[in-house]
Design an enzyme around this catalytic site. Structure first.
Site, PDB file in Angstrom:
ATOM      1  N   MET A   1       0.852  -1.184   0.000  1.00 58.07           N
ATOM      2  CA  MET A   1       0.000   0.000   0.000  1.00 58.07           C
ATOM      3  C   MET A   1       0.888   1.234   0.000  1.00 58.07           C
ATOM      4  O   MET A   1       1.908   1.258   0.648  1.00 58.07           O
ATOM      5  CB  MET A   1      -0.894   0.013   1.231  1.00 58.07           C
ATOM      6  CG  MET A   1      -1.701  -1.265   1.384  1.00 58.07           C
ATOM      7  SD  MET A   1      -2.681  -1.600  -0.059  1.00 58.07           S
ATOM      8  CE  MET A   1      -3.303  -3.205   0.358  1.00 58.07           C
ATOM      9  N   ARG A   2       0.458   2.249  -0.681  1.00 63.92           N
ATOM     10  CA  ARG A   2       1.281   3.433  -0.796  1.00 63.92           C
ATOM     11  C   ARG A   2       0.454   4.670  -0.522  1.00 63.92           C
ATOM     12  O   ARG A   2      -0.749   4.712  -0.770  1.00 63.92           O
ATOM     13  CB  ARG A   2       1.896   3.531  -2.201  1.00 63.92           C
ATOM     14  CG  ARG A   2       2.843   2.366  -2.498  1.00 63.92           C
ATOM     15  CD  ARG A   2       4.071   2.475  -1.599  1.00 63.92           C
ATOM     16  NE  ARG A   2       5.043   1.460  -1.936  1.00 63.92           N
ATOM     17  CZ  ARG A   2       5.134   0.291  -1.340  1.00 63.92           C
ATOM     18  NH1 ARG A   2       4.289  -0.025  -0.377  1.00 63.92           N
ATOM     19  NH2 ARG A   2       6.045  -0.582  -1.682  1.00 63.92           N
TER      20      ARG A   2
ATOM     21  N   PHE B   1       2.472  -5.332   6.283  1.00 62.30           N
ATOM     22  CA  PHE B   1       3.909  -5.107   6.399  1.00 62.30           C
ATOM     23  C   PHE B   1       4.546  -5.159   5.014  1.00 62.30           C
ATOM     24  O   PHE B   1       4.266  -6.050   4.227  1.00 62.30           O
ATOM     25  CB  PHE B   1       4.559  -6.172   7.279  1.00 62.30           C
ATOM     26  CG  PHE B   1       4.227  -6.037   8.740  1.00 62.30           C
ATOM     27  CD1 PHE B   1       3.423  -5.016   9.206  1.00 62.30           C
ATOM     28  CD2 PHE B   1       4.732  -6.942   9.646  1.00 62.30           C
ATOM     29  CE1 PHE B   1       3.122  -4.889  10.547  1.00 62.30           C
ATOM     30  CE2 PHE B   1       4.438  -6.835  10.995  1.00 62.30           C
ATOM     31  CZ  PHE B   1       3.631  -5.809  11.449  1.00 62.30           C
ATOM     32  N   GLU B   2       5.428  -4.209   4.748  1.00 66.96           N
ATOM     33  CA  GLU B   2       6.093  -4.133   3.459  1.00 66.96           C
ATOM     34  C   GLU B   2       7.586  -3.917   3.666  1.00 66.96           C
ATOM     35  O   GLU B   2       8.056  -3.679   4.774  1.00 66.96           O
ATOM     36  CB  GLU B   2       5.498  -2.997   2.626  1.00 66.96           C
ATOM     37  CG  GLU B   2       4.006  -3.178   2.369  1.00 66.96           C
ATOM     38  CD  GLU B   2       3.408  -2.086   1.496  1.00 66.96           C
ATOM     39  OE1 GLU B   2       4.181  -1.291   0.930  1.00 66.96           O
ATOM     40  OE2 GLU B   2       2.176  -2.034   1.385  1.00 66.96           O
ATOM     41  N   GLY B   3       8.329  -3.984   2.553  1.00 64.60           N
ATOM     42  CA  GLY B   3       9.754  -3.667   2.579  1.00 64.60           C
ATOM     43  C   GLY B   3      10.509  -4.469   3.604  1.00 64.60           C
ATOM     44  O   GLY B   3      10.482  -5.691   3.628  1.00 64.60           O
TER      45      GLY B   3
END
Length: 597
Positions: free
Chosen positions: A1-2, A380-382
């Site tokens: 999500m951004r 959770f990303e990156g």
């Protein structure tokens, strides 16, 4: 999500670095010092006048070091008596920091030795060698400072030479979490000097593992099991840990109450971007699950999650907290589920310690309680999920943060009961790319985090309400047909979803197949408009993907491994972007399933 107007992202491919191990000691040699890294407090050590204490910073290695403080006529001496072989050569070493720090050995039977340094502000290694006398069977190794000087630090003390190593100490901190109907995740505190661990279950054969955690599978549903763990090295197995007893679940997944086909959307509640702010009361009735974006950490590793409504300066039409809570209750009364989503592009979350895990549980629970929410979405990303070097089995990951995350979610599920809704929104990089790359390895510089969500999904599959992988902002991914598929068309969504519903071999190892999820646990993640993400898919292509997966028609060049009419539905980033685009995404979903919004 951004958060940005355009969700163009590039996944950085990081080359994993490895430290080459030094040459091994001779076969007869061993490190004979007990607890030389002070990882289990002062176990094995005696400090004069109560001068010694264990600290967690600064350290040279591991998580602890010795801090000794001279006082009056006491020089802060800490020592340990070690069993040695007669007429043999030994090398004594340690890392020290401070003014006038000494390292030595007494009772050698020959010439006692001592070395010292004045090294304030930096760690320095001290080493010395001695030979034992013909009748010597023990020596005392010691470190101390000097009278009237400030405290000094010592870490990683070793005495290498001939001798029989002792079994490690018994493991401590054994806990059971991530319990499903057929498996349980065990974790414990790593034991210095242990080369492996033996997991004992009732009368079953021990399970050998190398990490301080293990997933025990093949258990019966609704059955109590008692576990103990022993630490192992060349000398044998330690005494076993204190027992932990856990009862397996009855199975069946969690968080019911969703319609047979559901539409999931993220609502920008804590920030503004080009899509505009949407008040909770104004969210269209098409959306069955509303994920509040986002709860974010106070720091990456704190585990402390906070949530706020968008500031008035950014979102002039934002509602008051009271109005927001009332709108949440109204949505729930209409049968909708409202969740707090944790993470997003800017919300890097890692739980490296049990303290961070416990803080995560407490802070997320506080948000759920304050706003009366139905559950949790993990976005959770990156770097939030990282596999440790050498992790190669999604069923038994060694990374502590993964075990802590699973344990935290299990705790929240236990607190709120079977109605707790749990969803996840990983990127294809962290799920389907595990088919090609998983864990660490050369693989042409491929980022070792590929597939990093797999152990989390697997451990929580019996608790998982919905998995909606982000089928966007992604590079080409190989499907089960051995072909690469690119985002934006029906084939990409068909291939990515088929992997989840059919199961897939991890990193090409057919002996390790990621088991299929139930179709009611799976939704397809899409950007709502061309502005919302790289990989927008037209309504016609979305319909083709749904037709193929649920009816077996419009499959194009890809042949699925089944037909799943119970596929739950779609997820969109986001409700705000859909409204910006005139509601096309939600309107087409309702039309496809014959729903009246």
């Amino acid at each position: 999500m951004r958060r940005t107007r355009s969700l163009l992202t590039a996944v950085a491919l990081m080359a994993a670095g490895f430290l080459a191990a030094g040459p091994p000691a001779a076969a007869a040699d061993a490190d004979l010092v007990r607890n030389g890294g002070f990882e289990v407090g002062l176990d094995g050590w005696s400090c004069s006048g109560g001068s010694g204490a264990v600290v967690t910073t600064p350290v040279h290695g591991g998580t602890s070091a010795l801090k000794a403080t001279p006082a009056g006529q006491d020089n802060g001496r800490c020592s340990q008596t070690v069993t040695v072989a007669p007429d043999s050569t030994y090398t004594l070493g340690a890392w020290v920091q401070g003014a006038y720090v000494y390292l030595g050995a007494a009772g050698t039977g020959t010439t006692d030795v001592s070395v010292w340094t004045q090294s304030p502000g930096a760690w320095k290694q001290l080493t010395t060698t001695f030979r034992t006398g013909p009748a010597t069977t023990s020596v005392t190794v010691h470190t101390h400072g000097w009278y009237g000087q400030a405290a000094h630090l010592t870490d990683d003390v070793t005495l290498v030479g001939p001798g029989q190593p002792r079994p490690p100490a018994a493991p401590t901190g054994l806990t059971a979490s991530a319990t499903s109907s057929s498996s349980v995740l065990l974790s414990w505190t790593a034991v210095p000097g242990a080369t492996s661990y033996a997991v004992h279950r009732d009368g079953a054969a021990p399970l050998a593992v190398t990490a301080a955690s293990a997933t025990v599978t093949g258990l019966a549903a609704s059955t109590p099991y008692t576990f103990r763990v022993g630490a192992v090295n060349a000398a044998g197995e330690s005494p076993r840990s204190a027992p932990v007893t856990v009862t397996t679940g009855s199975g069946g997944g969690g968080g019911g109450g969703l319609p047979a086909h559901a539409l999931v959307g993220y609502l920008h509640t804590s920030f503004a971007n080009g899509s505009g702010y949407v008040r909770m009361a104004d969210v269209p009735a098409s959306w069955d699950v509303i994920n509040l974006a986002f709860g974010e950490p106070t720091s990456v590793t704190s585990g402390d999650i906070r949530f706020r409504l968008c500031p008035v300066a950014e979102c002039p039409n934002v509602e008051t907290p009271a109005e927001f809570k009332a709108a949440v209750r109204a949505k729930q009364a209409a049968g909708k589920k409202v969740l707090i989503s944790i993470g997003g592009q800017n919300g890097q979350v890692q739980l490296p310690t049990t303290a961070a895990r416990d803080t995560f549980v407490a802070s997320v629970g506080k948000i759920i309680d304050e706003y009366g929410l139905d559950g949790l979405d993990i976005d959770f990303e990156g770097h939030s999920l990282s596999l440790a070097a050498g992790d190669t089995d999604f069923r038994n990951p060694t990374t502590p943060g993964i075990a802590h995350l699973v344990s935290a979610v299990k705790s929240l599920k236990a607190r709120y009961g079977p109605g707790f809704v749990l969803t996840m929104a990983p990127e294809t990089f962290f799920v389907q790319l595990g088919h090609q790359f998983y864990g660490s390895g050369p693989w042409g510089g491929q980022d070792p985090r590929a597939g990093a969500y797999l152990p989390v999904i697997h451990a929580l599959r019996d608790d998982l309400t919905l998995l909606h992988v982000q089928d966007y902002n992604s590079g080409p991914i190989m499907g089960l047909d051995g072909q690469y598929h690119s985002m934006g068309g029906a084939d990409f969504h068909i291939a990515m979803t088929d992997m989840l519903l059919a199961g897939f071999p991890v990193a090409g190892d057919t002996a390790r197949v990621f088991p299929a999820l139930r179709p009611d646990q799976v939704a397809i993640g899409l950007p709502a408009t061309t502005h919302a993400g790289n990989g927008h898919t037209t309504p016609a292509e979305v319909a083709k993907a749904l037709n193929c997966l649920t009816k077996g028609t419009d499959c194009g060049t890809y042949r699925t491994h089944g037909t799943w009419p119970a596929l739950r539905g779609l997820m969109a980033w986001s409700i705000n972007w859909d409204r910006f685009g005139g509601g096309e995404f939600s309107r087409n979903f309702d039309a496809y399933y014959g729903r009246t919004a």
